[in-house]
Design a protein around this motif. Sequence first.
Motif, PDB file in Angstrom:
ATOM      1  N   LYS A 173     -57.189 -49.770 -27.959  1.00  0.00           N
ATOM      2  CA  LYS A 173     -57.814 -49.135 -29.129  1.00  0.00           C
ATOM      3  C   LYS A 173     -57.848 -47.614 -28.987  1.00  0.00           C
ATOM      4  O   LYS A 173     -57.620 -46.889 -29.960  1.00  0.00           O
ATOM      5  CB  LYS A 173     -59.239 -49.667 -29.323  1.00  0.00           C
ATOM      6  CG  LYS A 173     -59.900 -49.141 -30.604  1.00  0.00           C
ATOM      7  CD  LYS A 173     -61.283 -49.706 -30.797  1.00  0.00           C
ATOM      8  CE  LYS A 173     -61.867 -49.290 -32.141  1.00  0.00           C
ATOM      9  NZ  LYS A 173     -61.891 -47.824 -32.326  1.00  0.00           N
ATOM     10  N   ILE A 174     -58.114 -47.119 -27.783  1.00  0.00           N
ATOM     11  CA  ILE A 174     -58.176 -45.670 -27.572  1.00  0.00           C
ATOM     12  C   ILE A 174     -56.817 -45.040 -27.853  1.00  0.00           C
ATOM     13  O   ILE A 174     -56.701 -44.046 -28.579  1.00  0.00           O
ATOM     14  CB  ILE A 174     -58.622 -45.353 -26.129  1.00  0.00           C
ATOM     15  CG1 ILE A 174     -60.052 -45.851 -25.904  1.00  0.00           C
ATOM     16  CG2 ILE A 174     -58.522 -43.849 -25.859  1.00  0.00           C
ATOM     17  CD1 ILE A 174     -60.537 -45.702 -24.486  1.00  0.00           C
ATOM     18  N   LYS A 175     -55.793 -45.633 -27.286  1.00  0.00           N
ATOM     19  CA  LYS A 175     -54.432 -45.110 -27.497  1.00  0.00           C
ATOM     20  C   LYS A 175     -54.020 -45.247 -28.955  1.00  0.00           C
ATOM     21  O   LYS A 175     -53.449 -44.325 -29.547  1.00  0.00           O
ATOM     22  CB  LYS A 175     -53.450 -45.866 -26.599  1.00  0.00           C
ATOM     23  CG  LYS A 175     -52.014 -45.375 -26.695  1.00  0.00           C
ATOM     24  CD  LYS A 175     -51.130 -46.167 -25.743  1.00  0.00           C
ATOM     25  CE  LYS A 175     -49.689 -45.673 -25.804  1.00  0.00           C
ATOM     26  NZ  LYS A 175     -48.812 -46.448 -24.886  1.00  0.00           N
ATOM     27  N   ARG A 176     -54.337 -46.395 -29.549  1.00  0.00           N
ATOM     28  CA  ARG A 176     -53.964 -46.649 -30.948  1.00  0.00           C
ATOM     29  C   ARG A 176     -54.604 -45.636 -31.885  1.00  0.00           C
ATOM     30  O   ARG A 176     -53.933 -45.060 -32.746  1.00  0.00           O
ATOM     31  CB  ARG A 176     -54.374 -48.071 -31.321  1.00  0.00           C
ATOM     32  CG  ARG A 176     -54.057 -48.434 -32.767  1.00  0.00           C
ATOM     33  CD  ARG A 176     -54.299 -49.908 -33.003  1.00  0.00           C
ATOM     34  NE  ARG A 176     -55.686 -50.299 -32.889  1.00  0.00           N
ATOM     35  CZ  ARG A 176     -56.165 -51.133 -31.964  1.00  0.00           C
ATOM     36  NH1 ARG A 176     -55.362 -51.671 -31.076  1.00  0.00           N
ATOM     37  NH2 ARG A 176     -57.445 -51.456 -31.939  1.00  0.00           N
ATOM     38  N   ASP A 177     -55.889 -45.402 -31.706  1.00  0.00           N
ATOM     39  CA  ASP A 177     -56.586 -44.470 -32.594  1.00  0.00           C
ATOM     40  C   ASP A 177     -56.030 -43.059 -32.465  1.00  0.00           C
ATOM     41  O   ASP A 177     -55.874 -42.349 -33.460  1.00  0.00           O
ATOM     42  CB  ASP A 177     -58.080 -44.472 -32.285  1.00  0.00           C
ATOM     43  CG  ASP A 177     -58.773 -45.741 -32.757  1.00  0.00           C
ATOM     44  OD1 ASP A 177     -58.145 -46.485 -33.540  1.00  0.00           O
ATOM     45  OD2 ASP A 177     -59.914 -45.990 -32.338  1.00  0.00           O
ATOM     46  N   ARG A 178     -55.722 -42.643 -31.235  1.00  0.00           N
ATOM     47  CA  ARG A 178     -55.196 -41.296 -31.038  1.00  0.00           C
ATOM     48  C   ARG A 178     -53.828 -41.130 -31.690  1.00  0.00           C
ATOM     49  O   ARG A 178     -53.564 -40.149 -32.394  1.00  0.00           O
ATOM     50  CB  ARG A 178     -55.098 -40.987 -29.539  1.00  0.00           C
ATOM     51  CG  ARG A 178     -54.683 -39.542 -29.257  1.00  0.00           C
ATOM     52  CD  ARG A 178     -54.518 -39.266 -27.766  1.00  0.00           C
ATOM     53  NE  ARG A 178     -53.405 -40.004 -27.213  1.00  0.00           N
ATOM     54  CZ  ARG A 178     -53.510 -40.949 -26.295  1.00  0.00           C
ATOM     55  NH1 ARG A 178     -54.700 -41.325 -25.857  1.00  0.00           N
ATOM     56  NH2 ARG A 178     -52.442 -41.556 -25.807  1.00  0.00           N
TER      57      ARG A 178
ATOM     58  N   GLY B  97     -45.082 -42.279 -14.020  1.00  0.00           N
ATOM     59  CA  GLY B  97     -46.221 -41.598 -13.433  1.00  0.00           C
ATOM     60  C   GLY B  97     -47.392 -41.399 -14.366  1.00  0.00           C
ATOM     61  O   GLY B  97     -48.411 -40.870 -13.966  1.00  0.00           O
ATOM     62  N   LEU B  98     -47.236 -41.820 -15.653  1.00  0.00           N
ATOM     63  CA  LEU B  98     -48.352 -41.739 -16.587  1.00  0.00           C
ATOM     64  C   LEU B  98     -48.724 -43.137 -17.045  1.00  0.00           C
ATOM     65  O   LEU B  98     -47.849 -43.961 -17.295  1.00  0.00           O
ATOM     66  CB  LEU B  98     -47.990 -40.890 -17.802  1.00  0.00           C
ATOM     67  CG  LEU B  98     -47.652 -39.417 -17.529  1.00  0.00           C
ATOM     68  CD1 LEU B  98     -47.370 -38.716 -18.842  1.00  0.00           C
ATOM     69  CD2 LEU B  98     -48.777 -38.714 -16.803  1.00  0.00           C
ATOM     70  N   ASP B  99     -50.014 -43.412 -17.128  1.00  0.00           N
ATOM     71  CA  ASP B  99     -50.426 -44.703 -17.633  1.00  0.00           C
ATOM     72  C   ASP B  99     -50.567 -44.642 -19.149  1.00  0.00           C
ATOM     73  O   ASP B  99     -50.222 -43.643 -19.776  1.00  0.00           O
ATOM     74  CB  ASP B  99     -51.733 -45.174 -16.960  1.00  0.00           C
ATOM     75  CG  ASP B  99     -52.928 -44.282 -17.290  1.00  0.00           C
ATOM     76  OD1 ASP B  99     -52.868 -43.547 -18.301  1.00  0.00           O
ATOM     77  OD2 ASP B  99     -53.923 -44.339 -16.550  1.00  0.00           O
ATOM     78  N   GLN B 100     -51.084 -45.710 -19.757  1.00  0.00           N
ATOM     79  CA  GLN B 100     -51.115 -45.803 -21.210  1.00  0.00           C
ATOM     80  C   GLN B 100     -52.050 -44.772 -21.854  1.00  0.00           C
ATOM     81  O   GLN B 100     -51.997 -44.544 -23.052  1.00  0.00           O
ATOM     82  CB  GLN B 100     -51.534 -47.205 -21.636  1.00  0.00           C
ATOM     83  CG  GLN B 100     -52.929 -47.598 -21.175  1.00  0.00           C
ATOM     84  CD  GLN B 100     -53.305 -48.988 -21.607  1.00  0.00           C
ATOM     85  OE1 GLN B 100     -52.726 -49.529 -22.528  1.00  0.00           O
ATOM     86  NE2 GLN B 100     -54.269 -49.581 -20.938  1.00  0.00           N
ATOM     87  N   PHE B 101     -52.916 -44.132 -21.044  1.00  0.00           N
ATOM     88  CA  PHE B 101     -53.809 -43.114 -21.602  1.00  0.00           C
ATOM     89  C   PHE B 101     -53.315 -41.708 -21.276  1.00  0.00           C
ATOM     90  O   PHE B 101     -54.023 -40.732 -21.436  1.00  0.00           O
ATOM     91  CB  PHE B 101     -55.234 -43.302 -21.063  1.00  0.00           C
ATOM     92  CG  PHE B 101     -55.783 -44.666 -21.345  1.00  0.00           C
ATOM     93  CD1 PHE B 101     -56.052 -45.056 -22.649  1.00  0.00           C
ATOM     94  CD2 PHE B 101     -55.990 -45.570 -20.322  1.00  0.00           C
ATOM     95  CE1 PHE B 101     -56.548 -46.328 -22.913  1.00  0.00           C
ATOM     96  CE2 PHE B 101     -56.484 -46.836 -20.589  1.00  0.00           C
ATOM     97  CZ  PHE B 101     -56.762 -47.219 -21.875  1.00  0.00           C
TER      98      PHE B 101
END
Length: 223
Positions: A4-9, A193-197
């Motif tokens: 949800k955090i990623k989706r909203d952004r 090296g980057l995660d989903q956030f």
Amino acid sequence: INSKIKRDRILYNLLMVYKADIVALLDTRIGSSVEDRICSTYDVRIYSSRPVQRPDHHPSRGTSIMVSRRLEFKPLDMVRDANGNLLSIKAKINSSLIVITAVYAPNRDCIERNQFYERVFDVTCQWGLSNMVICGDFNCALNFELETKNYSTENEANRLGREKLLALLDLYDFYDPLRELRPGEKIWTWKAGLDQFNTINSTANLTNEKRARIDYVFISSGT
């Protein structure tokens, strides 16, 4: 975008800040209830291709095309695949006919991936229109020198995928507008090296992090 955090952004930036009329999203991993909330929040219509799965399983894969309700958009025909990797819409925008295809290419078996590429172009071009767009994650870099970083050599899977995709672009007369605008520029759309956030993974070596451009928008020459 199942987070949800990623989706909203992502959706806020694309739909509210940049005011995009049409957005293609790949590997969405969301179900119909989440899509309903997105539609009401952002005033969009969502057309999706989702794999058939058991009700108790978490959504997997999925390809979506979101269209702002302020756009005069009328879908006339649609093709979805059973795995949620392909969605192609023949539509009328104002008075113009167009095909928009969103793809999420397989990334393991290069034979399966090349067959998928063929199907993408077959499906997109079946209506015989001059205005066509194919966009998404192709899991392949078309220019090893300019579109990869910290890969010592091109592996066989990418070479076969690159050769196949370039041949299809030539055969069906599509081109890469971003590369046309930036012919000598290094471009990447993915990095390790980057995660989903988008926070740094502590196990990543940032000096040697791998990057690649695997996401493209291809446009027919008549568009």
